[in-house]
Design an enzyme around this catalytic site. Structure first.
Site, PDB file in Angstrom:
ATOM      1  N   GLY A  31      24.655  -8.037 -28.872  1.00  0.00           N
ATOM      2  CA  GLY A  31      23.294  -7.520 -28.777  1.00  0.00           C
ATOM      3  C   GLY A  31      22.496  -7.740 -30.040  1.00  0.00           C
ATOM      4  O   GLY A  31      22.851  -8.567 -30.868  1.00  0.00           O
ATOM      5  N   HIS A  37      20.866 -16.246 -30.186  1.00  0.00           N
ATOM      6  CA  HIS A  37      21.431 -15.845 -28.890  1.00  0.00           C
ATOM      7  C   HIS A  37      20.623 -16.492 -27.744  1.00  0.00           C
ATOM      8  O   HIS A  37      21.202 -16.965 -26.763  1.00  0.00           O
ATOM      9  CB  HIS A  37      21.359 -14.324 -28.705  1.00  0.00           C
ATOM     10  N   SER A 185      20.756 -14.097 -37.801  1.00  0.00           N
ATOM     11  CA  SER A 185      21.903 -13.215 -37.626  1.00  0.00           C
ATOM     12  C   SER A 185      21.385 -11.809 -37.358  1.00  0.00           C
ATOM     13  O   SER A 185      20.361 -11.401 -37.923  1.00  0.00           O
ATOM     14  CB  SER A 185      22.763 -13.216 -38.898  1.00  0.00           C
ATOM     15  N   ARG A 187      22.565  -9.343 -38.502  1.00  0.00           N
ATOM     16  CA  ARG A 187      22.734  -8.586 -39.754  1.00  0.00           C
ATOM     17  C   ARG A 187      21.612  -8.856 -40.755  1.00  0.00           C
ATOM     18  O   ARG A 187      21.541  -8.156 -41.769  1.00  0.00           O
ATOM     19  CB  ARG A 187      24.095  -8.901 -40.384  1.00  0.00           C
TER      20      ARG A 187
END
Ligand code: AMP
Length: 279
Positions: A31, A37, A185, A187
């Site tokens: 997610g 993605h 990312s 993150r």
């Protein structure tokens, strides 16, 4: 688009689809979806009748001191993005449904799981291989899409699929980057302004390595040292590893004679980032 949380329900739906001879494309994610993605989802949409995206922050791939608790989980935003991309099913299971009490099994892909990121994140790839095998068993996809960004993960999953006779084609898609070169990312949201600027050094060092190889330098250690010097100029950067490895086996290469993969993991402040480049 339908969101499903029950593994049994997801399994039954996918079984029905297969009986109807539908080709199923599967994109496993944790997610906090971004363009990286989305590139996998778009490819899955292009190549299949049915697209299943899993959104599951897999607890068993996080170490005890890692960022499981603060990992972003914007499921509503993710659902909208999936809907926009024409996803048919989101599989968003609960941790308890994936790992009910008494769960004891782990999948170990030996050798390539303990090196590079595996050395710094013990047990990480065991958690990854286990959840991906579970997801494959639930969805039974024809094709599963992974990002080159997580090159070691992709190599491990390919090896696992081959070793365990899993009927799935693994497709690896290129790294999607910001205009600055920073690899997307989930993150990256942890990075503050200064850290985000410093994080550009990852891709810069990979490009520097590429230009050195293009100039004829073949000694891997020499290239790694030059990359190291560049990265160490950033105050917030701390290197876990830089390595030049074989694309499939991930074994270290001393002298570059053909295709190879340059991989690195660098902490920028409190955020661990990975990146790589194919040569
Ligand atoms: P994650 O949600 O981080 O587990 O990632 C899910 C999938 O998206 C994995 O196969 C990743 O390799 C892939 N992915 C993550 N970031 C990128 C990126 N910047 N470009 C391409 N694929 C990516």
């Amino acid at each position: 688009m339908i969101v499903i949380s029950s593994p049994i329900k997801m399994f039954k739906i996918c079984k029905k689809m297969r009986l109807e001879r539908k080709k199923i494309g599967f994109v496993p994610t944790m997610g906090a979806l971004h363009e990286g993605h989305i590139s996998l989802i778009k490819e899955a949409r292009r190549e299949n009748d049915i697209v299943v995206v899993s959104i599951f922050v897999n607890p068993i791939q996080f170490g005890p001191k890692e960022d499981l608790k603060r990992y972003p989980c914007p499921i509503n935003k993710d659902s909208l993005l999936c809907k926009k991309e024409g996803v048919d099913f989101i599989f968003h299971p609960d941790g308890n449904l994936m790992y009910p009490e008494g769960f004891r099994t782990r999948v170990v892909v030996e050798g390539i799981s303990d090196i590079l990121c595996g050395k710094y994140r013990p047990g990480h790839f065991k958690g990854v291989a286990t959840v991906v095998l579970k997801l494959f068993n639930i969805v039974n996809p024809d094709v599963a899409y992974f990002g080159q960004k997580d090159a070691q993960q992709a190599a491990i999953i390919k090896r696992m699929a081959l070793d365990l006779n899993i009927r799935v084609k693994i497709k690896t898609m290129p790294i999607v980057r910001e205009k600055t070169g920073l690899a997307l990312s989930s993150r990256n949201i942890y990075l503050n302004g200064q850290e985000k600027a410093d994080a550009l050094v990852l891709f810069q060092s990979l490009n520097l390595a590429k230009s050195l190889i293009n100039k004829g330098i073949r000694d891997a250690d020499k290239i790694i040292n030059i990359m190291r010097q560049l990265i160490q100029k950033k105050d917030t950067a701390q290197i876990d590893y830089i390595a030049i490895v074989d694309i499939d086996s991930l074994e270290h290469i001393k002298k570059i004679t053909g295709n190879c993969l340059i991989v690195l993991a660098v902490w920028i402040g409190k955020t661990r980032l990975i990146d790589n480049i194919l040569i």
